[in-house]
Write a protein that holds these residues in place. Structure first.
Motif, mmCIF file in Angstrom:
data_model
loop_
_atom_site.group_PDB
_atom_site.id
_atom_site.type_symbol
_atom_site.label_atom_id
_atom_site.label_comp_id
_atom_site.label_asym_id
_atom_site.label_seq_id
_atom_site.Cartn_x
_atom_site.Cartn_y
_atom_site.Cartn_z
ATOM 1 N N ARG A 69 74.471 -31.280 1.895
ATOM 2 C CA ARG A 69 75.219 -30.075 2.238
ATOM 3 C C ARG A 69 75.224 -29.115 1.043
ATOM 4 O O ARG A 69 75.606 -29.492 -0.058
ATOM 5 N N LEU A 70 74.761 -27.888 1.292
ATOM 6 C CA LEU A 70 74.787 -26.818 0.297
ATOM 7 C C LEU A 70 75.764 -25.760 0.806
ATOM 8 O O LEU A 70 75.590 -25.234 1.909
ATOM 9 N N SER A 71 76.769 -25.450 0.017
ATOM 10 C CA SER A 71 77.827 -24.538 0.463
ATOM 11 C C SER A 71 77.924 -23.333 -0.464
ATOM 12 O O SER A 71 77.838 -23.473 -1.682
ATOM 13 N N VAL A 72 78.089 -22.155 0.127
ATOM 14 C CA VAL A 72 78.340 -20.916 -0.612
ATOM 15 C C VAL A 72 79.655 -20.344 -0.093
ATOM 16 O O VAL A 72 79.765 -19.999 1.082
ATOM 17 N N LYS A 73 80.649 -20.241 -0.977
ATOM 18 C CA LYS A 73 81.982 -19.810 -0.576
ATOM 19 C C LYS A 73 82.398 -18.593 -1.404
ATOM 20 O O LYS A 73 82.056 -18.488 -2.577
ATOM 21 N N ASP A 74 83.127 -17.692 -0.782
ATOM 22 C CA ASP A 74 83.664 -16.548 -1.517
ATOM 23 C C ASP A 74 85.104 -16.305 -1.090
ATOM 24 O O ASP A 74 85.558 -16.804 -0.052
ATOM 25 N N THR A 75 85.807 -15.554 -1.915
ATOM 26 C CA THR A 75 87.193 -15.194 -1.616
ATOM 27 C C THR A 75 87.276 -13.710 -1.283
ATOM 28 O O THR A 75 88.220 -13.027 -1.662
ATOM 29 N N GLY A 76 86.271 -13.210 -0.584
ATOM 30 C CA GLY A 76 86.161 -11.780 -0.316
ATOM 31 C C GLY A 76 86.903 -11.323 0.924
ATOM 32 O O GLY A 76 87.910 -11.917 1.345
ATOM 33 N N GLU A 77 86.361 -10.275 1.534
ATOM 34 C CA GLU A 77 87.049 -9.600 2.632
ATOM 35 C C GLU A 77 87.065 -10.414 3.922
ATOM 36 O O GLU A 77 87.919 -10.213 4.793
ATOM 37 N N GLY A 78 86.134 -11.333 4.079
ATOM 38 C CA GLY A 78 86.076 -12.115 5.300
ATOM 39 C C GLY A 78 85.489 -11.322 6.455
ATOM 40 O O GLY A 78 85.203 -10.121 6.348
ATOM 41 N N MET A 79 85.288 -11.992 7.582
ATOM 42 C CA MET A 79 84.685 -11.354 8.758
ATOM 43 C C MET A 79 85.560 -11.566 9.982
ATOM 44 O O MET A 79 86.166 -12.627 10.152
ATOM 45 N N SER A 80 85.568 -10.556 10.832
ATOM 46 C CA SER A 80 86.338 -10.644 12.069
ATOM 47 C C SER A 80 85.601 -11.524 13.073
ATOM 48 O O SER A 80 84.382 -11.742 12.956
#
Length: 521
Positions: free
Chosen positions: A310-321
Protein backbone atom coordinates in the motif's frame (compact mmCIF):
# COMPACT_ATOMS: atom_id res chain seq x y z
CA UNK A 1 33.76 24.14 -9.36
CA UNK A 2 31.22 25.87 -7.12
CA UNK A 3 29.04 23.93 -4.67
CA UNK A 4 25.44 25.22 -4.70
CA UNK A 5 23.12 23.29 -2.41
CA UNK A 6 25.26 20.14 -2.67
CA UNK A 7 25.40 20.34 -6.48
CA UNK A 8 28.73 20.93 -8.20
CA UNK A 9 28.43 23.67 -10.81
CA UNK A 10 30.90 25.40 -13.12
CA UNK A 11 31.87 29.04 -12.83
CA UNK A 12 28.95 31.32 -11.98
CA UNK A 13 28.37 34.04 -14.59
CA UNK A 14 27.74 37.33 -12.78
CA UNK A 15 26.44 40.40 -14.60
CA UNK A 16 27.39 43.38 -12.45
CA UNK A 17 25.64 46.72 -12.95
CA UNK A 18 27.96 49.23 -11.26
CA UNK A 19 29.58 52.56 -12.21
CA UNK A 20 32.12 52.62 -9.36
CA UNK A 21 35.10 50.39 -10.15
CA UNK A 22 36.29 50.33 -6.51
CA UNK A 23 32.86 49.27 -5.21
CA UNK A 24 32.66 46.59 -7.91
CA UNK A 25 36.08 45.24 -6.88
CA UNK A 26 35.16 45.15 -3.17
CA UNK A 27 31.91 43.30 -3.90
CA UNK A 28 33.66 40.67 -6.00
CA UNK A 29 36.39 40.38 -3.35
CA UNK A 30 33.79 39.26 -0.81
CA UNK A 31 32.61 36.54 -3.18
CA UNK A 32 36.18 35.36 -3.83
CA UNK A 33 36.88 35.11 -0.11
CA UNK A 34 33.84 32.86 0.25
CA UNK A 35 35.24 30.48 -2.38
CA UNK A 36 32.70 31.25 -5.08
CA UNK A 37 34.15 30.66 -8.55
CA UNK A 38 32.80 33.11 -11.09
CA UNK A 39 33.34 35.16 -14.20
CA UNK A 40 31.97 38.68 -14.29
CA UNK A 41 30.72 41.15 -16.87
CA UNK A 42 30.71 44.77 -15.62
CA UNK A 43 28.33 47.28 -17.27
CA UNK A 44 26.97 50.73 -16.39
CA UNK A 45 24.92 51.57 -19.50
CA UNK A 46 21.52 50.21 -20.55
CA UNK A 47 22.68 49.29 -24.05
CA UNK A 48 25.64 47.31 -22.71
CA UNK A 49 23.38 45.68 -20.10
CA UNK A 50 20.86 44.48 -22.71
CA UNK A 51 23.68 43.16 -24.90
CA UNK A 52 25.18 41.28 -21.93
CA UNK A 53 21.84 39.61 -21.17
CA UNK A 54 21.80 38.21 -24.72
CA UNK A 55 25.49 37.42 -25.16
CA UNK A 56 26.90 36.80 -21.67
CA UNK A 57 23.78 34.92 -20.46
CA UNK A 58 24.31 35.54 -16.74
CA UNK A 59 23.35 33.20 -13.92
CA UNK A 60 22.73 36.16 -11.59
CA UNK A 61 22.61 39.97 -11.73
CA UNK A 62 24.14 42.19 -9.02
CA UNK A 63 23.06 45.80 -9.49
CA UNK A 64 23.54 49.16 -7.84
CA UNK A 65 20.34 51.10 -7.27
CA UNK A 66 21.44 54.45 -8.75
CA UNK A 67 23.75 55.08 -11.68
CA UNK A 68 24.39 58.34 -13.61
CA UNK A 69 22.86 57.14 -16.90
CA UNK A 70 20.98 54.06 -15.76
CA UNK A 71 19.10 52.70 -12.73
CA UNK A 72 18.73 49.44 -10.90
CA UNK A 73 14.94 49.60 -11.19
CA UNK A 74 15.27 49.82 -14.97
CA UNK A 75 17.73 46.91 -15.00
CA UNK A 76 15.29 44.79 -12.96
CA UNK A 77 12.39 45.70 -15.23
CA UNK A 78 14.34 44.73 -18.37
CA UNK A 79 15.42 41.41 -16.82
CA UNK A 80 11.93 40.44 -15.68
CA UNK A 81 10.53 41.16 -19.15
CA UNK A 82 12.98 38.57 -20.48
CA UNK A 83 13.28 36.01 -17.68
CA UNK A 84 11.61 35.23 -14.40
CA UNK A 85 14.12 32.74 -13.04
CA UNK A 86 17.44 34.69 -13.13
CA UNK A 87 18.14 36.04 -9.61
CA UNK A 88 18.53 39.80 -9.24
CA UNK A 89 20.17 41.28 -6.12
CA UNK A 90 20.45 44.97 -5.36
CA UNK A 91 23.81 45.98 -3.87
CA UNK A 92 23.46 49.64 -2.96
CA UNK A 93 24.96 52.21 -0.63
CA UNK A 94 21.55 53.43 0.47
CA UNK A 95 18.17 51.82 0.12
CA UNK A 96 15.26 52.70 2.33
CA UNK A 97 12.80 50.19 3.74
CA UNK A 98 10.00 51.27 1.41
CA UNK A 99 12.29 51.11 -1.62
CA UNK A 100 13.51 47.66 -0.57
CA UNK A 101 9.95 46.35 -0.19
CA UNK A 102 9.00 47.81 -3.56
CA UNK A 103 12.06 46.22 -5.16
CA UNK A 104 11.14 42.78 -3.82
CA UNK A 105 7.56 43.29 -4.96
CA UNK A 106 8.83 44.07 -8.47
CA UNK A 107 10.80 40.85 -8.68
CA UNK A 108 14.13 41.46 -6.94
CA UNK A 109 15.53 38.45 -5.13
CA UNK A 110 17.30 40.29 -2.31
CA UNK A 111 19.07 43.51 -1.43
CA UNK A 112 22.46 44.10 0.27
CA UNK A 113 23.91 47.33 1.66
CA UNK A 114 27.43 48.13 0.44
CA UNK A 115 28.68 49.02 3.91
CA UNK A 116 27.52 45.64 5.24
CA UNK A 117 28.25 42.91 2.70
CA UNK A 118 28.77 40.12 5.24
CA UNK A 119 25.82 38.13 3.95
CA UNK A 120 26.40 38.86 0.25
CA UNK A 121 28.01 35.51 -0.55
CA UNK A 122 25.34 33.52 1.30
CA UNK A 123 22.63 35.58 -0.42
CA UNK A 124 24.16 34.82 -3.83
CA UNK A 125 24.41 31.10 -3.07
CA UNK A 126 20.84 30.98 -1.76
CA UNK A 127 19.52 32.86 -4.78
CA UNK A 128 21.33 30.52 -7.18
CA UNK A 129 20.08 27.46 -5.29
CA UNK A 130 16.46 28.67 -5.28
CA UNK A 131 16.66 29.52 -8.97
CA UNK A 132 17.95 26.04 -9.73
CA UNK A 133 15.14 24.49 -7.65
CA UNK A 134 12.60 26.64 -9.49
CA UNK A 135 13.91 25.48 -12.86
CA UNK A 136 13.83 21.87 -11.66
CA UNK A 137 10.22 22.32 -10.55
CA UNK A 138 9.27 23.80 -13.92
CA UNK A 139 10.98 20.90 -15.72
CA UNK A 140 9.12 18.40 -13.53
CA UNK A 141 5.80 20.10 -14.20
CA UNK A 142 6.50 20.22 -17.95
CA UNK A 143 7.45 16.56 -17.91
CA UNK A 144 4.23 15.76 -16.09
CA UNK A 145 2.16 17.74 -18.62
CA UNK A 146 3.97 15.98 -21.47
CA UNK A 147 3.26 12.62 -19.87
CA UNK A 148 -0.40 13.57 -19.47
CA UNK A 149 -0.58 14.53 -23.16
CA UNK A 150 0.83 11.15 -24.13
CA UNK A 151 -1.65 9.62 -21.73
CA UNK A 152 -4.50 11.44 -23.49
CA UNK A 153 -3.30 10.03 -26.82
CA UNK A 154 -3.23 6.57 -25.30
CA UNK A 155 -6.76 7.01 -23.98
CA UNK A 156 -8.02 8.18 -27.36
CA UNK A 157 -6.21 5.33 -29.09
CA UNK A 158 -7.76 2.85 -26.66
CA UNK A 159 -11.27 4.21 -27.20
CA UNK A 160 -10.93 4.29 -30.99
CA UNK A 161 -9.44 0.82 -31.04
CA UNK A 162 -12.33 -0.59 -29.09
CA UNK A 163 -14.92 0.99 -31.40
CA UNK A 164 -13.04 0.02 -34.57
CA UNK A 165 -12.78 -3.58 -33.46
CA UNK A 166 -16.55 -3.71 -33.01
CA UNK A 167 -17.01 -2.28 -36.52
CA UNK A 168 -14.48 -4.57 -38.19
CA UNK A 169 -15.70 -7.82 -36.68
CA UNK A 170 -18.90 -7.92 -38.83
CA UNK A 171 -16.78 -7.31 -41.95
CA UNK A 172 -14.87 -10.51 -41.28
CA UNK A 173 -18.12 -12.43 -40.98
CA UNK A 174 -19.46 -10.79 -44.16
CA UNK A 175 -16.29 -11.71 -46.03
CA UNK A 176 -16.58 -15.35 -45.02
CA UNK A 177 -20.26 -15.36 -46.07
CA UNK A 178 -19.52 -13.85 -49.51
CA UNK A 179 -16.77 -16.40 -50.14
CA UNK A 180 -19.35 -19.17 -49.73
CA UNK A 181 -20.87 -18.11 -53.07
CA UNK A 182 -18.26 -20.06 -55.02
CA UNK A 183 -20.53 -20.19 -58.11
CA UNK A 184 -20.19 -16.43 -58.50
CA UNK A 185 -16.49 -15.58 -58.87
CA UNK A 186 -17.10 -11.87 -58.39
CA UNK A 187 -18.77 -12.38 -55.01
CA UNK A 188 -16.02 -14.79 -53.94
CA UNK A 189 -13.29 -12.26 -54.85
CA UNK A 190 -15.25 -9.52 -53.08
CA UNK A 191 -15.57 -11.72 -49.98
CA UNK A 192 -11.82 -12.41 -49.95
CA UNK A 193 -11.09 -8.69 -50.27
CA UNK A 194 -13.48 -7.75 -47.44
CA UNK A 195 -12.08 -10.46 -45.20
CA UNK A 196 -8.43 -9.50 -45.86
CA UNK A 197 -9.10 -5.81 -45.28
CA UNK A 198 -10.96 -6.64 -42.07
CA UNK A 199 -8.08 -8.82 -40.84
CA UNK A 200 -5.52 -6.10 -41.56
CA UNK A 201 -7.74 -3.59 -39.78
CA UNK A 202 -7.92 -5.81 -36.72
CA UNK A 203 -4.11 -6.14 -36.69
CA UNK A 204 -3.86 -2.35 -36.70
CA UNK A 205 -6.39 -2.17 -33.87
CA UNK A 206 -4.34 -4.66 -31.85
CA UNK A 207 -1.26 -2.49 -32.30
CA UNK A 208 -3.18 0.59 -31.14
CA UNK A 209 -4.46 -1.29 -28.10
CA UNK A 210 -0.93 -2.39 -27.22
CA UNK A 211 0.15 1.24 -27.35
CA UNK A 212 -2.83 2.39 -25.30
CA UNK A 213 -2.27 -0.19 -22.59
CA UNK A 214 1.46 0.32 -22.56
CA UNK A 215 4.01 -2.43 -22.58
CA UNK A 216 4.81 -2.58 -18.89
CA UNK A 217 8.33 -3.78 -18.30
CA UNK A 218 8.47 -5.91 -15.19
CA UNK A 219 11.33 -5.11 -12.83
CA UNK A 220 12.13 -5.29 -9.16
CA UNK A 221 11.12 -1.95 -7.66
CA UNK A 222 13.00 -1.17 -4.47
CA UNK A 223 10.74 0.76 -2.12
CA UNK A 224 13.46 2.98 -0.67
CA UNK A 225 14.82 3.92 -4.10
CA UNK A 226 11.31 4.71 -5.37
CA UNK A 227 10.61 7.11 -2.50
CA UNK A 228 14.08 8.69 -2.64
CA UNK A 229 13.58 9.43 -6.34
CA UNK A 230 10.18 10.93 -5.54
CA UNK A 231 11.68 13.21 -2.88
CA UNK A 232 14.32 14.34 -5.37
CA UNK A 233 11.65 15.22 -7.94
CA UNK A 234 9.64 17.10 -5.33
CA UNK A 235 12.67 19.09 -4.19
CA UNK A 236 11.86 22.73 -4.76
CA UNK A 237 8.17 22.01 -5.39
CA UNK A 238 7.20 21.79 -1.71
CA UNK A 239 6.66 25.33 -0.34
CA UNK A 240 7.94 26.26 3.10
CA UNK A 241 4.38 26.33 4.39
CA UNK A 242 3.93 22.63 3.64
CA UNK A 243 5.57 20.05 5.87
CA UNK A 244 6.40 16.81 4.04
CA UNK A 245 6.85 13.48 5.81
CA UNK A 246 7.86 10.23 4.11
CA UNK A 247 7.35 7.01 6.07
CA UNK A 248 8.94 3.88 4.54
CA UNK A 249 8.31 0.77 6.62
CA UNK A 250 11.40 -0.89 5.14
CA UNK A 251 13.49 0.76 2.37
CA UNK A 252 15.07 -2.56 1.36
CA UNK A 253 11.88 -4.39 0.38
CA UNK A 254 11.37 -4.93 -3.35
CA UNK A 255 8.39 -5.93 -5.46
CA UNK A 256 7.63 -6.44 -9.14
CA UNK A 257 6.47 -3.35 -11.00
CA UNK A 258 7.54 -0.46 -13.19
CA UNK A 259 9.64 2.12 -11.34
CA UNK A 260 9.10 4.97 -13.83
CA UNK A 261 5.31 4.60 -14.00
CA UNK A 262 4.90 4.36 -10.23
CA UNK A 263 7.16 7.37 -9.78
CA UNK A 264 5.03 9.35 -12.26
CA UNK A 265 1.85 8.30 -10.44
CA UNK A 266 3.12 9.30 -6.98
CA UNK A 267 4.54 12.58 -8.31
CA UNK A 268 1.19 13.46 -9.84
CA UNK A 269 -0.66 12.77 -6.58
CA UNK A 270 1.88 14.75 -4.53
CA UNK A 271 1.73 17.80 -6.80
CA UNK A 272 -2.07 17.70 -6.62
CA UNK A 273 -1.85 17.51 -2.83
CA UNK A 274 0.50 20.51 -2.68
CA UNK A 275 -1.83 22.56 -4.88
CA UNK A 276 -4.71 21.64 -2.55
CA UNK A 277 -2.87 23.33 0.36
CA UNK A 278 -2.41 26.97 -0.76
CA UNK A 279 -2.25 28.12 2.86
CA UNK A 280 0.10 25.37 3.98
CA UNK A 281 -0.41 22.03 5.66
CA UNK A 282 1.12 18.57 5.83
CA UNK A 283 1.92 16.15 3.00
CA UNK A 284 2.39 12.56 4.16
CA UNK A 285 3.64 9.69 1.99
CA UNK A 286 3.25 6.34 3.73
CA UNK A 287 3.93 2.73 2.81
CA UNK A 288 2.75 -0.49 4.38
CA UNK A 289 2.30 -4.21 3.78
CA UNK A 290 -1.36 -5.23 4.11
CA UNK A 291 -3.66 -8.20 3.60
CA UNK A 292 -6.90 -7.49 1.73
CA UNK A 293 -9.89 -9.75 2.43
CA UNK A 294 -12.45 -10.61 -0.22
CA UNK A 295 -15.05 -8.16 1.12
CA UNK A 296 -12.62 -5.27 0.54
CA UNK A 297 -13.37 -5.31 -3.18
CA UNK A 298 -16.38 -3.56 -4.71
CA UNK A 299 -18.95 -5.15 -7.00
CA UNK A 300 -17.25 -3.82 -10.15
CA UNK A 301 -13.81 -5.11 -9.07
CA UNK A 302 -12.50 -8.61 -9.53
CA UNK A 303 -11.99 -10.00 -5.98
CA UNK A 304 -8.35 -10.93 -5.47
CA UNK A 305 -7.66 -11.26 -1.74
CA UNK A 306 -4.05 -11.55 -0.62
CA UNK A 307 -0.95 -9.52 0.25
CA UNK A 308 -0.63 -6.01 -1.16
CA UNK A 309 1.85 -3.16 -1.03
CA UNK A 310 0.00 0.00 0.00
CA UNK A 311 1.34 3.40 -1.09
CA UNK A 312 -0.55 6.33 0.44
CA UNK A 313 -0.45 10.07 -0.31
CA UNK A 314 -2.28 12.19 2.27
CA UNK A 315 -2.76 15.94 2.61
CA UNK A 316 -4.47 18.29 5.04
CA UNK A 317 -5.75 20.56 2.28
CA UNK A 318 -9.11 21.80 1.10
CA UNK A 319 -10.60 18.37 0.46
CA UNK A 320 -13.16 17.45 -2.20
CA UNK A 321 -16.93 17.50 -2.24
CA UNK A 322 -18.93 14.32 -2.94
CA UNK A 323 -19.83 15.73 -6.37
CA UNK A 324 -16.16 16.13 -7.31
CA UNK A 325 -15.31 12.67 -5.96
CA UNK A 326 -17.94 11.11 -8.20
CA UNK A 327 -16.35 12.63 -11.32
CA UNK A 328 -12.74 12.29 -10.21
CA UNK A 329 -11.71 9.74 -12.83
CA UNK A 330 -13.72 11.09 -15.75
CA UNK A 331 -11.55 11.95 -18.80
CA UNK A 332 -10.89 15.70 -19.11
CA UNK A 333 -12.72 16.52 -15.86
CA UNK A 334 -10.65 18.99 -13.83
CA UNK A 335 -11.08 21.64 -11.16
CA UNK A 336 -7.93 23.49 -12.33
CA UNK A 337 -8.06 26.39 -14.76
CA UNK A 338 -5.16 25.02 -16.82
CA UNK A 339 -5.57 21.32 -16.05
CA UNK A 340 -6.07 18.51 -18.54
CA UNK A 341 -8.15 16.31 -16.27
CA UNK A 342 -5.99 13.31 -17.23
CA UNK A 343 -3.58 13.14 -14.28
CA UNK A 344 -5.71 11.00 -11.97
CA UNK A 345 -6.93 8.92 -14.89
CA UNK A 346 -3.27 8.27 -15.72
CA UNK A 347 -2.65 7.21 -12.11
CA UNK A 348 -5.59 4.84 -12.22
CA UNK A 349 -4.34 3.29 -15.48
CA UNK A 350 -0.84 2.80 -14.02
CA UNK A 351 -2.20 1.12 -10.91
CA UNK A 352 -4.53 -1.03 -13.02
CA UNK A 353 -1.63 -2.05 -15.28
CA UNK A 354 0.05 -3.40 -12.14
CA UNK A 355 -3.09 -5.38 -11.33
CA UNK A 356 -3.85 -3.06 -8.42
CA UNK A 357 -6.59 -0.71 -7.33
CA UNK A 358 -7.05 2.78 -5.86
CA UNK A 359 -9.07 4.13 -2.96
CA UNK A 360 -9.81 7.81 -2.28
CA UNK A 361 -11.04 9.38 0.94
CA UNK A 362 -11.72 13.10 1.10
CA UNK A 363 -13.59 15.54 3.31
CA UNK A 364 -14.09 19.21 2.57
CA UNK A 365 -11.88 21.24 4.90
CA UNK A 366 -10.06 18.19 6.26
CA UNK A 367 -7.95 16.88 3.39
CA UNK A 368 -7.63 13.96 1.00
CA UNK A 369 -6.06 10.50 1.07
CA UNK A 370 -5.14 8.42 -1.97
CA UNK A 371 -4.28 4.77 -1.32
CA UNK A 372 -2.68 2.64 -4.04
CA UNK A 373 -2.82 -1.14 -3.54
CA UNK A 374 -0.34 -3.16 -5.62
CA UNK A 375 -0.64 -6.97 -5.49
CA UNK A 376 2.40 -9.01 -4.51
CA UNK A 377 3.27 -12.34 -6.05
CA UNK A 378 3.85 -15.24 -3.67
CA UNK A 379 7.64 -14.89 -3.76
CA UNK A 380 7.57 -11.17 -2.98
CA UNK A 381 4.98 -11.66 -0.22
CA UNK A 382 7.01 -14.44 1.43
CA UNK A 383 10.16 -12.34 1.24
CA UNK A 384 8.42 -9.32 2.79
CA UNK A 385 6.89 -11.49 5.51
CA UNK A 386 10.42 -12.55 6.37
CA UNK A 387 11.56 -8.94 6.51
CA UNK A 388 8.62 -7.93 8.69
CA UNK A 389 9.43 -10.87 10.93
CA UNK A 390 13.02 -9.61 11.11
CA UNK A 391 11.72 -6.32 12.46
CA UNK A 392 9.84 -8.19 15.23
CA UNK A 393 13.10 -9.83 16.32
CA UNK A 394 14.87 -6.54 17.00
CA UNK A 395 16.35 -6.17 20.45
CA UNK A 396 16.03 -3.23 22.80
CA UNK A 397 19.64 -3.04 23.98
CA UNK A 398 19.25 -6.06 26.30
CA UNK A 399 22.58 -7.45 27.51
CA UNK A 400 23.27 -10.96 26.24
CA UNK A 401 26.37 -12.88 27.38
CA UNK A 402 27.62 -15.41 24.80
CA UNK A 403 29.86 -18.18 26.16
CA UNK A 404 31.40 -20.22 23.31
CA UNK A 405 34.95 -21.63 23.12
CA UNK A 406 35.20 -21.71 19.31
CA UNK A 407 36.35 -18.24 18.24
CA UNK A 408 34.70 -18.11 14.78
CA UNK A 409 31.31 -19.24 16.07
CA UNK A 410 31.58 -16.84 19.00
CA UNK A 411 32.30 -13.92 16.65
CA UNK A 412 29.37 -14.79 14.35
CA UNK A 413 26.90 -15.06 17.23
CA UNK A 414 28.02 -11.78 18.79
CA UNK A 415 27.86 -9.97 15.41
CA UNK A 416 24.33 -11.29 14.76
CA UNK A 417 23.08 -10.15 18.16
CA UNK A 418 24.76 -6.74 17.80
CA UNK A 419 23.18 -6.28 14.37
CA UNK A 420 19.70 -6.87 15.82
CA UNK A 421 20.06 -4.33 18.61
CA UNK A 422 21.35 -6.40 21.52
CA UNK A 423 24.40 -5.58 23.65
CA UNK A 424 26.37 -8.79 23.27
CA UNK A 425 29.26 -9.75 25.52
CA UNK A 426 31.74 -12.43 24.45
CA UNK A 427 33.46 -15.07 26.59
CA UNK A 428 35.44 -18.14 25.45
CA UNK A 429 35.22 -20.00 28.77
CA UNK A 430 33.20 -20.26 31.94
CA UNK A 431 35.97 -18.50 33.86
CA UNK A 432 35.91 -15.58 31.39
CA UNK A 433 32.11 -15.45 31.70
CA UNK A 434 32.34 -15.02 35.48
CA UNK A 435 34.95 -12.31 35.01
CA UNK A 436 32.62 -10.55 32.54
CA UNK A 437 29.79 -10.61 35.09
CA UNK A 438 32.05 -9.22 37.79
CA UNK A 439 33.07 -6.38 35.42
CA UNK A 440 29.71 -5.60 33.77
CA UNK A 441 27.06 -6.96 36.09
CA UNK A 442 24.45 -9.70 35.64
CA UNK A 443 23.24 -9.99 31.99
CA UNK A 444 19.63 -10.26 30.86
CA UNK A 445 20.28 -13.54 29.01
CA UNK A 446 23.04 -16.14 28.66
CA UNK A 447 23.75 -18.04 25.43
CA UNK A 448 26.14 -20.91 26.10
CA UNK A 449 27.74 -23.79 24.22
CA UNK A 450 26.97 -27.11 25.93
CA UNK A 451 30.20 -28.69 24.61
CA UNK A 452 32.85 -26.66 26.42
CA UNK A 453 35.99 -28.51 27.48
CA UNK A 454 37.90 -26.26 29.86
CA UNK A 455 34.99 -25.39 32.10
CA UNK A 456 31.95 -27.56 31.40
CA UNK A 457 28.47 -26.23 30.83
CA UNK A 458 27.20 -27.75 34.08
CA UNK A 459 29.93 -26.08 36.14
CA UNK A 460 29.49 -22.78 34.29
CA UNK A 461 25.74 -22.72 34.94
CA UNK A 462 26.27 -23.52 38.60
CA UNK A 463 28.81 -20.71 38.89
CA UNK A 464 26.45 -18.27 37.16
CA UNK A 465 23.69 -19.08 39.65
CA UNK A 466 26.13 -18.55 42.51
CA UNK A 467 26.87 -15.08 41.07
CA UNK A 468 23.19 -14.14 41.24
CA UNK A 469 22.05 -14.94 37.70
CA UNK A 470 18.35 -15.92 37.59
CA UNK A 471 17.49 -15.25 33.95
CA UNK A 472 16.99 -17.55 30.98
CA UNK A 473 19.71 -19.71 29.42
CA UNK A 474 20.04 -20.84 25.80
CA UNK A 475 22.14 -24.00 25.39
CA UNK A 476 23.71 -24.72 22.00
CA UNK A 477 23.93 -28.50 21.59
CA UNK A 478 24.69 -31.07 18.87
CA UNK A 479 21.67 -33.15 17.76
CA UNK A 480 23.63 -36.36 18.37
CA UNK A 481 24.73 -35.28 21.86
CA UNK A 482 21.84 -33.51 23.60
CA UNK A 483 22.53 -32.26 27.13
CA UNK A 484 21.40 -34.34 30.09
CA UNK A 485 18.90 -32.01 31.68
CA UNK A 486 19.00 -34.00 34.93
CA UNK A 487 22.64 -33.01 35.39
CA UNK A 488 21.96 -29.31 34.94
CA UNK A 489 21.15 -26.92 37.78
CA UNK A 490 17.48 -26.11 38.29
CA UNK A 491 16.51 -23.26 35.91
CA UNK A 492 13.08 -21.72 35.34
CA UNK A 493 13.79 -20.85 31.71
CA UNK A 494 16.13 -23.21 29.86
CA UNK A 495 16.11 -23.54 26.05
CA UNK A 496 18.09 -25.88 23.82
CA UNK A 497 19.07 -24.93 20.23
CA UNK A 498 20.57 -27.48 17.89
CA UNK A 499 23.91 -26.83 16.23
CA UNK A 500 24.83 -25.65 13.67
CA UNK A 501 22.95 -22.58 14.84
CA UNK A 502 20.75 -20.75 12.34
CA UNK A 503 20.61 -16.99 12.89
CA UNK A 504 16.84 -16.75 12.68
CA UNK A 505 16.31 -19.69 15.03
CA UNK A 506 18.70 -18.10 17.52
CA UNK A 507 16.99 -14.69 17.32
CA UNK A 508 13.55 -16.25 17.80
CA UNK A 509 14.71 -18.12 20.90
CA UNK A 510 16.48 -15.04 22.27
CA UNK A 511 13.29 -13.02 21.91
CA UNK A 512 11.17 -15.83 23.37
CA UNK A 513 13.50 -16.30 26.34
CA UNK A 514 13.70 -12.60 27.15
CA UNK A 515 9.93 -12.17 26.92
CA UNK A 516 9.38 -15.20 29.19
CA UNK A 517 11.88 -13.89 31.74
CA UNK A 518 10.23 -10.47 31.76
CA UNK A 519 6.80 -12.01 32.24
CA UNK A 520 8.03 -14.10 35.19
CA UNK A 521 9.46 -11.10 37.06
Amino acid sequence: MTDIGGQQLGKVRILQVEDNALDAELILGDLEQDGLEFEVKLVDQEEAYVAALDEFRPDIVLSDLSLPAFSGERALHILRERSSDIPFIFVSATIGEEAAIEALRNGATDYILKHNTARLASAVRRALREADEQRARVRAEQELIRAQRFESLALLAGGLSHDLRNLLQPLLLAGDTLEDYADDPRLARLGALVRDCGRRGLEMVSSMLSFARGARRAEQVKLGALLEALKLLLQGSVPRTVKMRVDVFDPDVAFEGNHTELQQCLLNLCLNAIQAMPNGGELVIETDLVSLPEDFFTEVEQPSPGRYMRLSVKDTGEGMSPEVLQRLFEPFFTTKAAGTGLGLLSCKRIVASHGGLMRVRSQVGEGTEFHLYLPLNAEDADHMDTQVLDASLQGEAERVLVVVEEAVQLSLLVDTLDTYGYQAGASQSGTAALQWIEAHGVPDLVVMDADMNLFTGVRTLAALLDHGYTGAVLLLARPDAPPNLDELPQLDHLYVIEKPVQSRALLRKVREALDASDAAR
